[in-house]
Design an enzyme around this catalytic site. Structure first.
Site, mmCIF file in Angstrom:
data_model
loop_
_atom_site.group_PDB
_atom_site.id
_atom_site.type_symbol
_atom_site.label_atom_id
_atom_site.label_comp_id
_atom_site.label_asym_id
_atom_site.label_seq_id
_atom_site.Cartn_x
_atom_site.Cartn_y
_atom_site.Cartn_z
ATOM 1 N N ASP A 11 29.112 75.771 20.565
ATOM 2 C CA ASP A 11 28.278 74.565 20.478
ATOM 3 C C ASP A 11 28.977 73.452 21.252
ATOM 4 O O ASP A 11 30.143 73.585 21.633
ATOM 5 C CB ASP A 11 28.131 74.166 18.989
ATOM 6 C CG ASP A 11 27.374 72.856 18.811
ATOM 7 O OD1 ASP A 11 26.315 72.689 19.433
ATOM 8 O OD2 ASP A 11 27.852 71.982 18.060
ATOM 9 N N SER A 12 28.274 72.359 21.431
ATOM 10 C CA SER A 12 28.877 71.196 22.089
ATOM 11 C C SER A 12 29.996 70.589 21.239
ATOM 12 O O SER A 12 30.822 69.850 21.740
ATOM 13 C CB SER A 12 27.803 70.137 22.323
ATOM 14 O OG SER A 12 27.196 69.789 21.089
ATOM 15 N N CYS A 74 23.592 75.913 19.864
ATOM 16 C CA CYS A 74 23.325 74.531 20.248
ATOM 17 C C CYS A 74 21.975 74.542 20.938
ATOM 18 O O CYS A 74 21.761 75.338 21.875
ATOM 19 C CB CYS A 74 24.420 74.067 21.216
ATOM 20 S SG CYS A 74 24.119 72.470 21.964
ATOM 21 N N GLU A 155 27.064 62.342 12.781
ATOM 22 C CA GLU A 155 28.494 62.548 13.030
ATOM 23 C C GLU A 155 29.343 61.422 12.441
ATOM 24 O O GLU A 155 30.457 61.639 11.988
ATOM 25 C CB GLU A 155 28.730 62.611 14.534
ATOM 26 C CG GLU A 155 29.454 63.850 14.935
ATOM 27 C CD GLU A 155 29.180 64.159 16.372
ATOM 28 O OE1 GLU A 155 29.695 63.425 17.223
ATOM 29 O OE2 GLU A 155 28.440 65.117 16.640
ATOM 30 N N CYS A 187 18.004 70.641 16.337
ATOM 31 C CA CYS A 187 19.342 70.178 16.711
ATOM 32 C C CYS A 187 20.247 70.599 15.571
ATOM 33 O O CYS A 187 19.886 70.458 14.393
ATOM 34 C CB CYS A 187 19.356 68.660 16.876
ATOM 35 S SG CYS A 187 21.018 67.989 17.104
ATOM 36 N N HIS A 189 22.734 69.432 14.229
ATOM 37 C CA HIS A 189 23.220 68.430 13.278
ATOM 38 C C HIS A 189 22.230 68.168 12.136
ATOM 39 O O HIS A 189 22.608 67.710 11.070
ATOM 40 C CB HIS A 189 23.431 67.076 13.976
ATOM 41 C CG HIS A 189 24.665 66.999 14.816
ATOM 42 N ND1 HIS A 189 24.919 67.865 15.849
ATOM 43 C CD2 HIS A 189 25.719 66.140 14.775
ATOM 44 C CE1 HIS A 189 26.064 67.534 16.409
ATOM 45 N NE2 HIS A 189 26.574 66.493 15.778
#
Ligand code: DGL
Length: 269
Positions: A11-12, A74, A155, A187, A189
């Site tokens: 993932d990023s 991702c 985040e 996404c 997140h």
């Protein structure tokens, strides 16, 4: 390929840990190697060419680690780099993304319905979800909207508070997302704000967290290729990041559900 080889997940950054967590819960016997490209995050704001070059470099590492399957955990990287990575890896490993399991789900569950989707700019503007859903010819009206503030908000630990409630309400009340029957959290997140999104819709809209769908798809793919591990691996999952900070370390617990040991791996030096 052999059953004993690890699964590589990348993932990023740390968002993909929500997917890694679903995979480890469903497939606890598998060995997992996770790579978070924290040096280059957020991918959601990067160009296709940049994401593709990062993805190839990460794949080289995961191939060196002898992975039998590489999961692009991702959405932004799945949209920008899946076809390239698949061609690049060839028969050396299986390659999967986080988009196709959602499209397969939509084929079964969303015929003739209105499907909302939120994700990064890279994901939504790539048009990949739109093309794949249109390709189903299932009469699904896809309404996709970028919600770029959400990943950085999460985040920073801003969820279940006044700031997150108002940012979420602002985005979801946009006219582009009205009249939807379900909303895909496209996404990695967003599972952390799933409850708040459900509260916003007062359970009138189905909120879809793709991580469980992705884990099931990984299981099915390994089973089909006779690559599911039979005996439980002794090693704990290994987590690498391209740039280590304490703040990433602290966030990992929220994304993975338990504390993890992060090792820095300077892939770009
Ligand atoms: N992991 C990314 C995704 O699923 C979100 C974070 C980023 O922009 O790098 O699209």
């Amino acid at each position: 390929m052999r059953q004993e080889q690890p699964i590589g997940i990348f993932d990023s950054g740390i968002g993909g840990l929500t997917v890694a967590s679903a995979v480890t819960q469903l497939l606890p016997e598998e060995e997992i190697i996770y790579f978070g490209d924290t040096a280059h995050l957020p991918y959601g704001e990067k160009s296709t060419a940049a994401i593709q070059s990062y993805a190839i470099k990460i794949c080289n590492l995961l191939l060196e680690q002898d992975c039998k399957l590489i999961l692009i955990a991702c959405n932004s990287a799945s949209a920008a780099a899946y076809d390239l990575v698949k061609a690049y890896v060839g028969s050396r490993a299986l390659v999967m993304n986080v988009i196709d399991p959602v499209v397969d789900w939509a084929r079964e569950e969303m015929k003739g319905k209105v499907l909302g989707l939120i994700g990064t700019k890279a994901t939504v503007n790539s048009g990949v979800y739109q093309q794949k859903v249109a390709g189903l010819n299932a009469g699904i009206d896809l309404k996709a909207m970028p919600t770029p503030l959400l990943a950085s908000m999460i985040e920073e630990g801003f969820y279940q508070n006044g700031v997150s409630h108002s940012v979420i309400a602002q985005y979801l009340s946009d006219k582009q997302l009205q009249g939807i029957d379900a909303l895909v959290l496209a996404c990695t997140h967003y599972p952390l704000i799933r409850l708040e999104i459900e509260e916003y819709y007062q359970n009138q809209v189905r909120v879809v967290d793709p991580s469980a769908l992705v884990a099931k798809a990984v299981q099915a793919r390994l089973m089909l290729s006779n690559l599911l591990r039979k005996t439980k691996v002794k090693e704990e999952p290994r987590f690498f990041v391209s740039d280590f900070t304490e703040s990433f370390l602290h966030s990992t617990t929220r994304f993975f559900g338990r504390e993890v040991h992060l090792t820095e791996y300077k892939l770009w030096e």
